[in-house]
Design an enzyme around this catalytic site. Structure first.
Site, PDB file in Angstrom:
ATOM      1  N   SER A   1       0.808  -1.224   0.000  1.00 10.00           N
ATOM      2  CA  SER A   1       0.000   0.000   0.000  1.00 10.00           C
ATOM      3  C   SER A   1       0.841   1.274   0.000  1.00 10.00           C
ATOM      4  O   SER A   1       0.787   2.091   0.931  1.00 10.00           O
ATOM      5  CB  SER A   1      -0.937  -0.032   1.187  1.00 10.00           C
ATOM      6  OG  SER A   1      -1.655  -1.226   1.137  1.00 10.00           O
TER       7      SER A   1
ATOM      8  N   ARG B   1       7.621   6.631  -3.979  1.00 11.11           N
ATOM      9  CA  ARG B   1       8.146   7.203  -2.742  1.00 11.11           C
ATOM     10  C   ARG B   1       7.457   6.520  -1.573  1.00 11.11           C
ATOM     11  O   ARG B   1       6.340   6.036  -1.702  1.00 11.11           O
ATOM     12  CB  ARG B   1       7.912   8.715  -2.670  1.00 11.11           C
ATOM     13  CG  ARG B   1       6.526   9.175  -2.369  1.00 11.11           C
ATOM     14  CD  ARG B   1       6.330  10.617  -2.718  1.00 11.11           C
ATOM     15  NE  ARG B   1       6.436  10.815  -4.138  1.00 11.11           N
ATOM     16  CZ  ARG B   1       5.424  10.612  -5.004  1.00 11.11           C
ATOM     17  NH1 ARG B   1       4.254  10.202  -4.572  1.00 11.11           N
ATOM     18  NH2 ARG B   1       5.588  10.807  -6.295  1.00 11.11           N
TER      19      ARG B   1
ATOM     20  N   ASP C   1      -3.813  -1.285  -1.772  1.00  8.24           N
ATOM     21  CA  ASP C   1      -4.964  -1.642  -0.920  1.00  8.24           C
ATOM     22  C   ASP C   1      -6.283  -1.054  -1.440  1.00  8.24           C
ATOM     23  O   ASP C   1      -7.346  -1.660  -1.297  1.00  8.24           O
ATOM     24  CB  ASP C   1      -4.737  -1.253   0.552  1.00  8.24           C
ATOM     25  CG  ASP C   1      -4.291   0.189   0.754  1.00  8.24           C
ATOM     26  OD1 ASP C   1      -4.106   0.923  -0.239  1.00  8.24           O
ATOM     27  OD2 ASP C   1      -4.118   0.599   1.928  1.00  8.24           O
TER      28      ASP C   1
HETATM   29  C1  GLC Z   1      -0.829   5.974   1.330  1.00  8.92           C
HETATM   30  C2  GLC Z   1      -0.211   5.136   0.240  1.00  8.92           C
HETATM   31  C3  GLC Z   1      -1.264   4.511  -0.638  1.00  8.92           C
HETATM   32  C4  GLC Z   1      -2.273   3.766   0.200  1.00  8.92           C
HETATM   33  C5  GLC Z   1      -2.828   4.661   1.297  1.00  8.92           C
HETATM   34  C6  GLC Z   1      -3.780   3.912   2.218  1.00  8.92           C
HETATM   35  O1  GLC Z   1      -1.499   7.036   0.756  1.00  8.92           O
HETATM   36  O2  GLC Z   1       0.653   5.936  -0.538  1.00  8.92           O
HETATM   37  O3  GLC Z   1      -0.674   3.636  -1.568  1.00  8.92           O
HETATM   38  O4  GLC Z   1      -3.301   3.318  -0.619  1.00  8.92           O
HETATM   39  O5  GLC Z   1      -1.764   5.177   2.070  1.00  8.92           O
HETATM   40  O6  GLC Z   1      -3.155   2.843   2.829  1.00  8.92           O
END
Ligand code: GLC
Length: 489
Positions: free
Chosen positions: A161, A176, A214
Protein backbone atom coordinates in the site's frame (compact mmCIF):
# COMPACT_ATOMS: atom_id res chain seq x y z
CA UNK A 1 -42.87 -9.49 22.65
CA UNK A 2 -41.13 -6.12 22.59
CA UNK A 3 -37.38 -6.16 23.12
CA UNK A 4 -35.36 -3.25 24.33
CA UNK A 5 -32.64 -3.92 21.77
CA UNK A 6 -29.01 -3.05 22.28
CA UNK A 7 -28.35 -0.22 24.70
CA UNK A 8 -27.63 3.05 22.93
CA UNK A 9 -24.33 4.71 23.90
CA UNK A 10 -24.96 7.40 26.52
CA UNK A 11 -25.10 10.90 25.08
CA UNK A 12 -23.00 13.60 26.62
CA UNK A 13 -24.56 17.06 26.51
CA UNK A 14 -21.19 18.73 26.65
CA UNK A 15 -21.69 22.41 27.45
CA UNK A 16 -18.95 25.03 27.83
CA UNK A 17 -20.59 26.37 31.01
CA UNK A 18 -18.12 27.55 33.61
CA UNK A 19 -15.17 27.62 31.22
CA UNK A 20 -12.78 30.53 31.79
CA UNK A 21 -12.88 33.30 29.21
CA UNK A 22 -9.33 32.46 28.06
CA UNK A 23 -10.44 28.90 27.17
CA UNK A 24 -13.53 30.12 25.33
CA UNK A 25 -11.30 32.39 23.29
CA UNK A 26 -9.01 29.50 22.39
CA UNK A 27 -11.95 27.31 21.40
CA UNK A 28 -13.19 30.04 19.10
CA UNK A 29 -9.73 30.39 17.60
CA UNK A 30 -9.40 26.67 16.84
CA UNK A 31 -12.96 26.54 15.52
CA UNK A 32 -12.03 29.14 12.94
CA UNK A 33 -8.80 27.35 12.12
CA UNK A 34 -10.18 23.82 11.70
CA UNK A 35 -13.70 24.35 10.35
CA UNK A 36 -14.13 23.63 6.65
CA UNK A 37 -17.47 25.01 5.54
CA UNK A 38 -19.67 23.94 2.66
CA UNK A 39 -18.32 26.53 0.23
CA UNK A 40 -14.74 25.54 0.88
CA UNK A 41 -15.57 21.84 0.51
CA UNK A 42 -17.10 22.59 -2.88
CA UNK A 43 -14.12 24.57 -4.11
CA UNK A 44 -11.69 21.88 -2.90
CA UNK A 45 -13.75 19.24 -4.74
CA UNK A 46 -13.79 21.23 -7.98
CA UNK A 47 -10.03 21.68 -7.87
CA UNK A 48 -9.68 17.98 -7.01
CA UNK A 49 -11.57 16.96 -10.19
CA UNK A 50 -9.10 18.95 -12.31
CA UNK A 51 -6.14 17.41 -10.51
CA UNK A 52 -7.45 13.86 -11.06
CA UNK A 53 -7.66 14.67 -14.77
CA UNK A 54 -4.19 16.17 -14.80
CA UNK A 55 -2.82 12.97 -13.24
CA UNK A 56 -4.20 10.97 -16.18
CA UNK A 57 -2.63 13.29 -18.74
CA UNK A 58 0.72 12.69 -20.44
CA UNK A 59 2.25 15.67 -18.62
CA UNK A 60 0.97 14.38 -15.27
CA UNK A 61 0.28 16.33 -12.10
CA UNK A 62 0.90 15.85 -8.42
CA UNK A 63 -1.73 13.10 -8.07
CA UNK A 64 -0.01 10.04 -9.63
CA UNK A 65 -3.21 8.28 -10.94
CA UNK A 66 -1.31 5.01 -11.24
CA UNK A 67 -2.56 2.47 -13.76
CA UNK A 68 -3.17 -0.79 -11.86
CA UNK A 69 -3.48 -3.23 -14.80
CA UNK A 70 -6.71 -4.65 -13.44
CA UNK A 71 -8.77 -4.50 -16.59
CA UNK A 72 -11.91 -6.37 -15.67
CA UNK A 73 -14.76 -5.91 -13.28
CA UNK A 74 -15.31 -9.10 -11.31
CA UNK A 75 -18.40 -11.06 -12.31
CA UNK A 76 -18.94 -12.41 -8.81
CA UNK A 77 -18.57 -15.90 -10.24
CA UNK A 78 -14.81 -16.14 -9.67
CA UNK A 79 -13.74 -19.24 -7.79
CA UNK A 80 -10.58 -20.71 -6.31
CA UNK A 81 -8.35 -20.53 -3.25
CA UNK A 82 -5.65 -17.87 -3.24
CA UNK A 83 -2.91 -16.65 -0.98
CA UNK A 84 -2.81 -12.95 -0.20
CA UNK A 85 -0.17 -10.88 1.51
CA UNK A 86 -1.17 -7.41 2.64
CA UNK A 87 1.37 -4.88 3.87
CA UNK A 88 -0.31 -1.74 5.17
CA UNK A 89 1.07 1.14 7.20
CA UNK A 90 0.63 -0.59 10.55
CA UNK A 91 -0.03 -4.28 10.02
CA UNK A 92 0.94 -7.16 7.83
CA UNK A 93 -1.65 -9.79 7.02
CA UNK A 94 -1.29 -13.13 5.34
CA UNK A 95 -4.52 -14.74 4.23
CA UNK A 96 -5.90 -17.71 2.41
CA UNK A 97 -9.04 -16.62 0.60
CA UNK A 98 -11.53 -18.98 -0.97
CA UNK A 99 -13.88 -17.44 -3.53
CA UNK A 100 -17.01 -19.52 -3.88
CA UNK A 101 -18.32 -18.07 -7.14
CA UNK A 102 -21.47 -16.69 -5.57
CA UNK A 103 -20.29 -13.19 -4.62
CA UNK A 104 -19.10 -14.60 -1.30
CA UNK A 105 -15.84 -15.85 0.14
CA UNK A 106 -14.12 -17.42 3.13
CA UNK A 107 -10.94 -16.13 4.73
CA UNK A 108 -8.36 -17.61 7.07
CA UNK A 109 -5.86 -14.96 8.05
CA UNK A 110 -3.04 -14.08 10.43
CA UNK A 111 -2.21 -10.53 11.34
CA UNK A 112 1.20 -9.26 12.46
CA UNK A 113 2.06 -5.81 13.79
CA UNK A 114 4.88 -4.19 11.81
CA UNK A 115 7.56 -3.34 14.38
CA UNK A 116 8.27 0.44 14.36
CA UNK A 117 12.03 0.03 13.83
CA UNK A 118 11.40 -1.88 10.61
CA UNK A 119 9.64 1.13 9.05
CA UNK A 120 12.83 3.18 9.08
CA UNK A 121 15.38 0.36 9.01
CA UNK A 122 17.05 -1.73 6.32
CA UNK A 123 15.13 -2.93 3.28
CA UNK A 124 16.16 -6.57 3.71
CA UNK A 125 14.94 -6.57 7.31
CA UNK A 126 11.51 -5.59 6.06
CA UNK A 127 11.47 -8.17 3.26
CA UNK A 128 12.76 -10.91 5.61
CA UNK A 129 10.09 -10.01 8.17
CA UNK A 130 7.47 -10.41 5.43
CA UNK A 131 8.93 -13.74 4.29
CA UNK A 132 8.96 -14.98 7.90
CA UNK A 133 5.28 -14.15 8.32
CA UNK A 134 4.38 -15.95 5.08
CA UNK A 135 6.49 -18.93 6.17
CA UNK A 136 4.73 -19.13 9.56
CA UNK A 137 1.34 -18.85 7.89
CA UNK A 138 2.08 -21.59 5.36
CA UNK A 139 3.46 -23.90 8.05
CA UNK A 140 0.93 -23.32 10.81
CA UNK A 141 -2.27 -21.66 9.69
CA UNK A 142 -2.98 -22.50 6.12
CA UNK A 143 -4.77 -25.48 4.57
CA UNK A 144 -2.75 -27.30 1.87
CA UNK A 145 -2.92 -25.40 -1.41
CA UNK A 146 -3.67 -27.68 -4.33
CA UNK A 147 -4.50 -25.18 -7.01
CA UNK A 148 -3.23 -21.85 -8.10
CA UNK A 149 0.35 -22.64 -8.75
CA UNK A 150 2.84 -21.20 -11.17
CA UNK A 151 5.07 -24.22 -11.89
CA UNK A 152 5.94 -25.62 -8.46
CA UNK A 153 5.19 -22.30 -6.73
CA UNK A 154 2.05 -21.02 -5.06
CA UNK A 155 0.71 -17.79 -6.57
CA UNK A 156 0.43 -14.95 -4.05
CA UNK A 157 -1.30 -11.60 -4.50
CA UNK A 158 0.80 -8.94 -2.78
CA UNK A 159 -1.01 -5.87 -1.54
CA UNK A 160 1.66 -3.23 -1.08
CA UNK A 161 0.00 0.00 0.00
CA UNK A 162 2.48 2.58 -1.27
CA UNK A 163 2.57 4.46 -4.57
CA UNK A 164 4.00 2.22 -7.27
CA UNK A 165 4.40 2.87 -10.96
CA UNK A 166 3.28 -0.33 -12.66
CA UNK A 167 4.02 -1.39 -16.19
CA UNK A 168 2.40 -4.76 -15.50
CA UNK A 169 0.28 -6.42 -12.84
CA UNK A 170 3.31 -8.21 -11.29
CA UNK A 171 5.64 -5.24 -11.34
CA UNK A 172 5.81 -1.99 -9.36
CA UNK A 173 8.45 0.68 -8.93
CA UNK A 174 8.07 2.40 -5.59
CA UNK A 175 7.70 6.12 -6.33
CA UNK A 176 8.15 7.20 -2.74
CA UNK A 177 7.55 5.95 0.75
CA UNK A 178 4.50 7.40 2.48
CA UNK A 179 2.95 7.10 5.96
CA UNK A 180 6.23 7.82 7.77
CA UNK A 181 8.20 4.93 6.20
CA UNK A 182 11.78 5.75 5.31
CA UNK A 183 13.79 2.77 4.11
CA UNK A 184 16.77 3.39 1.87
CA UNK A 185 17.34 1.65 -1.45
CA UNK A 186 13.71 0.93 -2.33
CA UNK A 187 12.39 4.13 -3.92
CA UNK A 188 12.90 3.97 -7.68
CA UNK A 189 13.11 0.15 -7.69
CA UNK A 190 10.70 -2.67 -8.47
CA UNK A 191 9.66 -4.12 -5.10
CA UNK A 192 8.51 -7.47 -6.51
CA UNK A 193 12.00 -9.01 -7.06
CA UNK A 194 13.13 -7.74 -3.67
CA UNK A 195 10.35 -9.58 -1.86
CA UNK A 196 10.71 -12.55 -4.17
CA UNK A 197 14.41 -12.85 -3.21
CA UNK A 198 13.45 -12.85 0.48
CA UNK A 199 11.07 -15.76 -0.25
CA UNK A 200 13.96 -17.55 -1.95
CA UNK A 201 16.28 -16.91 1.03
CA UNK A 202 13.74 -18.84 3.09
CA UNK A 203 13.20 -21.49 0.41
CA UNK A 204 9.55 -20.56 0.17
CA UNK A 205 7.83 -21.92 -2.91
CA UNK A 206 5.78 -18.79 -3.40
CA UNK A 207 5.60 -16.55 -6.46
CA UNK A 208 4.23 -13.00 -6.47
CA UNK A 209 1.73 -13.03 -9.33
CA UNK A 210 0.13 -9.64 -8.75
CA UNK A 211 1.14 -6.44 -7.00
CA UNK A 212 -1.88 -4.54 -5.75
CA UNK A 213 -2.60 -1.33 -3.91
CA UNK A 214 -4.96 -1.64 -0.92
CA UNK A 215 -7.44 0.72 -2.59
CA UNK A 216 -7.53 -1.36 -5.78
CA UNK A 217 -8.00 -4.47 -3.65
CA UNK A 218 -10.83 -2.82 -1.73
CA UNK A 219 -12.44 -1.64 -4.99
CA UNK A 220 -12.35 -5.08 -6.56
CA UNK A 221 -13.40 -6.94 -3.40
CA UNK A 222 -16.30 -4.55 -2.84
CA UNK A 223 -17.40 -4.86 -6.44
CA UNK A 224 -17.18 -8.66 -6.19
CA UNK A 225 -19.78 -8.60 -3.39
CA UNK A 226 -21.82 -5.59 -4.62
CA UNK A 227 -21.79 -4.58 -8.25
CA UNK A 228 -22.93 -1.05 -7.44
CA UNK A 229 -19.47 -0.34 -5.97
CA UNK A 230 -17.45 1.99 -8.18
CA UNK A 231 -14.82 3.23 -5.74
CA UNK A 232 -12.54 1.64 -3.17
CA UNK A 233 -11.17 3.88 -0.42
CA UNK A 234 -8.86 3.61 2.53
CA UNK A 235 -9.20 5.92 5.51
CA UNK A 236 -6.51 4.50 7.73
CA UNK A 237 -2.88 5.26 8.50
CA UNK A 238 -2.93 6.76 4.99
CA UNK A 239 -5.72 7.95 2.75
CA UNK A 240 -6.33 7.05 -0.89
CA UNK A 241 -8.84 5.63 -3.37
CA UNK A 242 -9.16 3.65 -6.61
CA UNK A 243 -11.83 3.53 -9.31
CA UNK A 244 -12.30 2.17 -12.84
CA UNK A 245 -11.53 4.50 -15.78
CA UNK A 246 -12.10 3.92 -19.49
CA UNK A 247 -8.76 3.24 -21.26
CA UNK A 248 -9.58 5.87 -23.90
CA UNK A 249 -9.79 8.49 -21.13
CA UNK A 250 -6.25 7.79 -19.91
CA UNK A 251 -4.09 9.86 -22.28
CA UNK A 252 -0.85 8.72 -20.65
CA UNK A 253 -1.60 5.14 -21.79
CA UNK A 254 -1.72 6.15 -25.42
CA UNK A 255 0.47 3.88 -27.55
CA UNK A 256 1.28 1.62 -24.60
CA UNK A 257 -1.54 -0.92 -24.81
CA UNK A 258 -1.66 -4.10 -26.88
CA UNK A 259 -4.54 -4.37 -29.37
CA UNK A 260 -6.41 -6.73 -27.00
CA UNK A 261 -6.91 -3.78 -24.63
CA UNK A 262 -9.76 -1.95 -26.34
CA UNK A 263 -10.12 1.84 -25.79
CA UNK A 264 -13.51 1.13 -24.27
CA UNK A 265 -12.19 -1.39 -21.74
CA UNK A 266 -11.96 -0.50 -18.09
CA UNK A 267 -8.74 0.01 -16.18
CA UNK A 268 -8.46 0.31 -12.40
CA UNK A 269 -6.67 3.47 -11.36
CA UNK A 270 -4.95 3.75 -8.02
CA UNK A 271 -5.25 7.52 -7.59
CA UNK A 272 -2.69 7.99 -4.79
CA UNK A 273 -4.62 11.13 -4.00
CA UNK A 274 -2.96 11.57 -0.63
CA UNK A 275 -0.71 13.72 -2.84
CA UNK A 276 -3.56 16.09 -3.74
CA UNK A 277 -2.63 19.76 -3.51
CA UNK A 278 1.10 19.28 -2.95
CA UNK A 279 1.32 22.77 -4.51
CA UNK A 280 -0.76 24.18 -1.61
CA UNK A 281 -3.34 25.93 -3.74
CA UNK A 282 -6.62 25.08 -2.08
CA UNK A 283 -6.36 23.10 1.15
CA UNK A 284 -6.84 25.19 4.31
CA UNK A 285 -3.52 24.26 5.93
CA UNK A 286 -2.87 25.46 9.48
CA UNK A 287 0.58 26.11 10.87
CA UNK A 288 0.32 22.69 12.52
CA UNK A 289 -0.14 20.99 9.15
CA UNK A 290 2.85 22.90 7.80
CA UNK A 291 4.98 21.79 10.75
CA UNK A 292 3.94 18.13 10.38
CA UNK A 293 4.85 18.30 6.70
CA UNK A 294 8.23 19.94 7.22
CA UNK A 295 9.24 17.56 10.01
CA UNK A 296 8.16 14.44 8.09
CA UNK A 297 10.66 12.24 6.22
CA UNK A 298 9.18 13.48 2.87
CA UNK A 299 8.30 17.21 3.09
CA UNK A 300 6.04 18.62 0.36
CA UNK A 301 4.59 15.19 -0.38
CA UNK A 302 1.17 13.79 0.57
CA UNK A 303 -0.26 17.18 1.58
CA UNK A 304 -3.87 16.00 1.64
CA UNK A 305 -3.02 12.80 3.52
CA UNK A 306 -1.05 14.67 6.16
CA UNK A 307 -4.18 16.69 7.08
CA UNK A 308 -6.59 13.77 7.40
CA UNK A 309 -5.00 10.36 7.81
CA UNK A 310 -4.66 8.33 11.00
CA UNK A 311 -0.87 8.55 10.85
CA UNK A 312 -1.03 12.29 11.58
CA UNK A 313 -4.12 12.94 13.74
CA UNK A 314 -2.35 12.27 17.04
CA UNK A 315 0.52 14.50 16.02
CA UNK A 316 -1.87 17.29 15.09
CA UNK A 317 -3.44 17.19 18.55
CA UNK A 318 -0.03 17.01 20.20
CA UNK A 319 1.11 20.17 18.43
CA UNK A 320 -2.05 22.04 19.43
CA UNK A 321 -1.63 20.94 23.05
CA UNK A 322 1.99 22.08 22.99
CA UNK A 323 0.88 25.48 21.73
CA UNK A 324 -1.54 25.75 24.64
CA UNK A 325 1.14 24.71 27.14
CA UNK A 326 3.57 27.27 25.67
CA UNK A 327 1.00 29.95 26.50
CA UNK A 328 0.78 28.56 30.05
CA UNK A 329 -2.90 27.92 29.56
CA UNK A 330 -2.92 24.21 30.40
CA UNK A 331 -0.93 21.55 32.27
CA UNK A 332 1.03 24.06 34.35
CA UNK A 333 4.00 22.72 36.37
CA UNK A 334 3.63 19.20 35.04
CA UNK A 335 6.06 16.79 33.48
CA UNK A 336 5.49 17.24 29.75
CA UNK A 337 8.26 14.92 28.58
CA UNK A 338 5.88 12.41 26.97
CA UNK A 339 3.77 15.09 25.35
CA UNK A 340 6.96 16.61 23.99
CA UNK A 341 7.88 13.37 22.19
CA UNK A 342 6.99 13.52 18.47
CA UNK A 343 4.29 11.08 17.39
CA UNK A 344 3.73 9.96 21.00
CA UNK A 345 -0.04 9.65 20.47
CA UNK A 346 -1.83 7.97 17.60
CA UNK A 347 -5.35 8.39 16.26
CA UNK A 348 -6.79 6.01 18.85
CA UNK A 349 -5.91 8.62 21.51
CA UNK A 350 -8.35 11.02 19.84
CA UNK A 351 -10.92 8.25 19.37
CA UNK A 352 -10.88 7.53 23.08
CA UNK A 353 -11.46 11.19 23.91
CA UNK A 354 -14.35 11.46 21.44
CA UNK A 355 -15.81 8.24 22.84
CA UNK A 356 -15.76 9.47 26.45
CA UNK A 357 -19.44 9.40 27.51
CA UNK A 358 -19.04 11.15 30.89
CA UNK A 359 -20.08 14.76 31.48
CA UNK A 360 -16.87 15.33 33.45
CA UNK A 361 -14.85 13.49 30.78
CA UNK A 362 -13.68 10.96 33.34
CA UNK A 363 -12.25 8.54 30.78
CA UNK A 364 -10.20 11.37 29.27
CA UNK A 365 -8.86 12.20 32.73
CA UNK A 366 -7.65 8.60 33.16
CA UNK A 367 -6.23 8.56 29.63
CA UNK A 368 -4.09 11.67 30.16
CA UNK A 369 -2.93 10.38 33.54
CA UNK A 370 -2.05 6.87 32.43
CA UNK A 371 -0.71 7.59 28.96
CA UNK A 372 0.94 10.99 29.28
CA UNK A 373 1.45 11.23 33.05
CA UNK A 374 -0.52 14.51 33.06
CA UNK A 375 -3.25 15.54 35.52
CA UNK A 376 -6.05 17.50 33.86
CA UNK A 377 -8.73 19.81 35.21
CA UNK A 378 -12.30 19.50 33.98
CA UNK A 379 -12.21 22.79 32.02
CA UNK A 380 -8.98 21.63 30.33
CA UNK A 381 -10.66 18.39 29.31
CA UNK A 382 -13.71 20.18 27.98
CA UNK A 383 -11.53 22.41 25.81
CA UNK A 384 -9.39 19.48 24.63
CA UNK A 385 -12.47 17.45 23.75
CA UNK A 386 -13.71 20.33 21.57
CA UNK A 387 -10.33 20.57 19.83
CA UNK A 388 -10.34 16.83 19.19
CA UNK A 389 -13.85 17.07 17.71
CA UNK A 390 -12.60 19.81 15.40
CA UNK A 391 -9.60 17.76 14.23
CA UNK A 392 -11.74 14.63 13.71
CA UNK A 393 -14.49 16.55 11.92
CA UNK A 394 -12.06 18.28 9.61
CA UNK A 395 -10.50 14.92 8.72
CA UNK A 396 -13.88 13.37 7.90
CA UNK A 397 -15.08 16.35 5.88
CA UNK A 398 -11.91 16.79 3.83
CA UNK A 399 -11.74 13.02 3.24
CA UNK A 400 -15.02 13.19 1.34
CA UNK A 401 -13.67 15.67 -1.22
CA UNK A 402 -11.78 12.81 -2.90
CA UNK A 403 -14.89 10.65 -3.18
CA UNK A 404 -16.96 13.60 -4.38
CA UNK A 405 -14.30 14.46 -6.97
CA UNK A 406 -14.17 10.91 -8.41
CA UNK A 407 -17.98 10.84 -8.48
CA UNK A 408 -18.18 14.20 -10.26
CA UNK A 409 -15.47 13.28 -12.71
CA UNK A 410 -17.15 9.99 -13.63
CA UNK A 411 -20.68 11.41 -13.46
CA UNK A 412 -21.90 8.66 -11.11
CA UNK A 413 -25.62 9.13 -10.51
CA UNK A 414 -25.61 6.48 -7.81
CA UNK A 415 -22.61 4.56 -6.52
CA UNK A 416 -21.08 2.99 -3.47
CA UNK A 417 -17.55 3.51 -2.25
CA UNK A 418 -16.26 0.48 -0.36
CA UNK A 419 -14.17 1.73 2.55
CA UNK A 420 -11.67 0.24 4.92
CA UNK A 421 -9.02 1.48 7.32
CA UNK A 422 -8.71 2.13 11.03
CA UNK A 423 -10.08 5.68 10.89
CA UNK A 424 -13.16 4.62 8.91
CA UNK A 425 -13.78 1.55 11.06
CA UNK A 426 -12.93 2.89 14.49
CA UNK A 427 -12.94 6.69 14.68
CA UNK A 428 -16.18 7.84 16.35
CA UNK A 429 -18.66 9.75 14.13
CA UNK A 430 -16.35 9.58 11.08
CA UNK A 431 -19.08 7.94 8.98
CA UNK A 432 -21.83 10.42 9.91
CA UNK A 433 -19.55 13.43 9.54
CA UNK A 434 -18.40 12.13 6.17
CA UNK A 435 -21.96 11.58 4.96
CA UNK A 436 -22.87 15.12 6.03
CA UNK A 437 -19.88 16.48 4.09
CA UNK A 438 -21.03 14.66 0.93
CA UNK A 439 -24.51 16.12 1.41
CA UNK A 440 -22.94 19.58 1.78
CA UNK A 441 -20.87 19.19 -1.39
CA UNK A 442 -23.79 17.92 -3.49
CA UNK A 443 -26.56 19.96 -1.78
CA UNK A 444 -28.54 16.82 -0.91
CA UNK A 445 -31.48 17.37 1.38
CA UNK A 446 -32.92 13.85 1.53
CA UNK A 447 -32.51 11.37 4.42
CA UNK A 448 -28.95 9.98 4.65
CA UNK A 449 -30.18 6.47 3.75
CA UNK A 450 -31.21 7.88 0.34
CA UNK A 451 -27.92 9.62 -0.51
CA UNK A 452 -26.96 8.62 -4.07
CA UNK A 453 -23.26 8.23 -3.21
CA UNK A 454 -22.67 6.11 -0.13
CA UNK A 455 -19.53 5.05 1.67
CA UNK A 456 -20.02 1.44 2.76
CA UNK A 457 -17.83 -0.78 4.94
CA UNK A 458 -15.39 -3.16 3.25
CA UNK A 459 -13.38 -4.47 6.17
CA UNK A 460 -10.27 -6.44 5.15
CA UNK A 461 -11.23 -5.75 1.54
CA UNK A 462 -7.67 -5.42 0.31
CA UNK A 463 -6.73 -9.05 1.08
CA UNK A 464 -9.95 -10.37 -0.43
CA UNK A 465 -9.43 -8.08 -3.40
CA UNK A 466 -5.96 -9.57 -3.88
CA UNK A 467 -7.64 -12.97 -4.25
CA UNK A 468 -10.25 -11.70 -6.71
CA UNK A 469 -7.52 -9.95 -8.70
CA UNK A 470 -5.51 -13.18 -8.69
CA UNK A 471 -8.55 -14.94 -10.19
CA UNK A 472 -9.04 -12.20 -12.80
CA UNK A 473 -5.33 -12.28 -13.65
CA UNK A 474 -5.33 -16.05 -14.04
CA UNK A 475 -8.35 -15.87 -16.34
CA UNK A 476 -6.60 -13.27 -18.56
CA UNK A 477 -3.39 -15.29 -18.52
CA UNK A 478 -5.24 -18.42 -19.62
CA UNK A 479 -6.90 -16.49 -22.46
CA UNK A 480 -3.50 -15.11 -23.52
CA UNK A 481 -4.60 -11.51 -22.83
CA UNK A 482 -2.08 -8.85 -21.87
CA UNK A 483 -1.35 -7.96 -18.26
CA UNK A 484 0.77 -4.88 -18.78
CA UNK A 485 2.17 -2.48 -21.35
CA UNK A 486 2.66 -3.82 -24.86
CA UNK A 487 6.03 -5.48 -25.40
CA UNK A 488 8.22 -3.56 -27.88
CA UNK A 489 8.87 -5.58 -31.01
C1 GLC B 1 -0.83 5.97 1.33
C2 GLC B 1 -0.21 5.14 0.24
C3 GLC B 1 -1.26 4.51 -0.64
C4 GLC B 1 -2.27 3.77 0.20
C5 GLC B 1 -2.83 4.66 1.30
C6 GLC B 1 -3.78 3.91 2.22
O1 GLC B 1 -1.50 7.04 0.76
O2 GLC B 1 0.65 5.94 -0.54
O3 GLC B 1 -0.67 3.64 -1.57
O4 GLC B 1 -3.30 3.32 -0.62
O5 GLC B 1 -1.76 5.18 2.07
O6 GLC B 1 -3.16 2.84 2.83
Amino acid sequence: MVHLGPKKPPLRKGTFEGLPQSFLKEIEHYETLFTVDKTKLKSITDHFVKELEKGLSKEGGSIPMNVAWVMDYPTGKETGTYLALDMGGTNLRVAQVTLDGNRSFDVVQSKYRLPDHIKVGKADDLWDFIADCVDKFLKNDCAPIEEDRIGDKVFIGFTFSYPCLQSAINHGILQRWTKGFDIKGVEGHDVVPMVQKAFERKNLKVQIGALINDTTGTLVASNYVDENTQMGCIFGTGCNAAYYEKVKNIPKLEGLCSPDIHPDSWMAINCEYGAFDNEHVVLPRTKFDVQIDLESPRPNQQSFEKMIAGCYLGELLRLVLLELTAQNLIFQDQDLSKLETPYYMDASFLSQIEDDPWENLGDTEVLFRSYLGIETTEPERVMIRRIVELIGTRAARLSMCGIAAMSKKMGYKSANAGADGSVYNKYPHFKQRGAQALADIFDWDMAPSKYPIKVVPAEDGSGIGAAVIAALTRARFEKGLSLGVAKKK
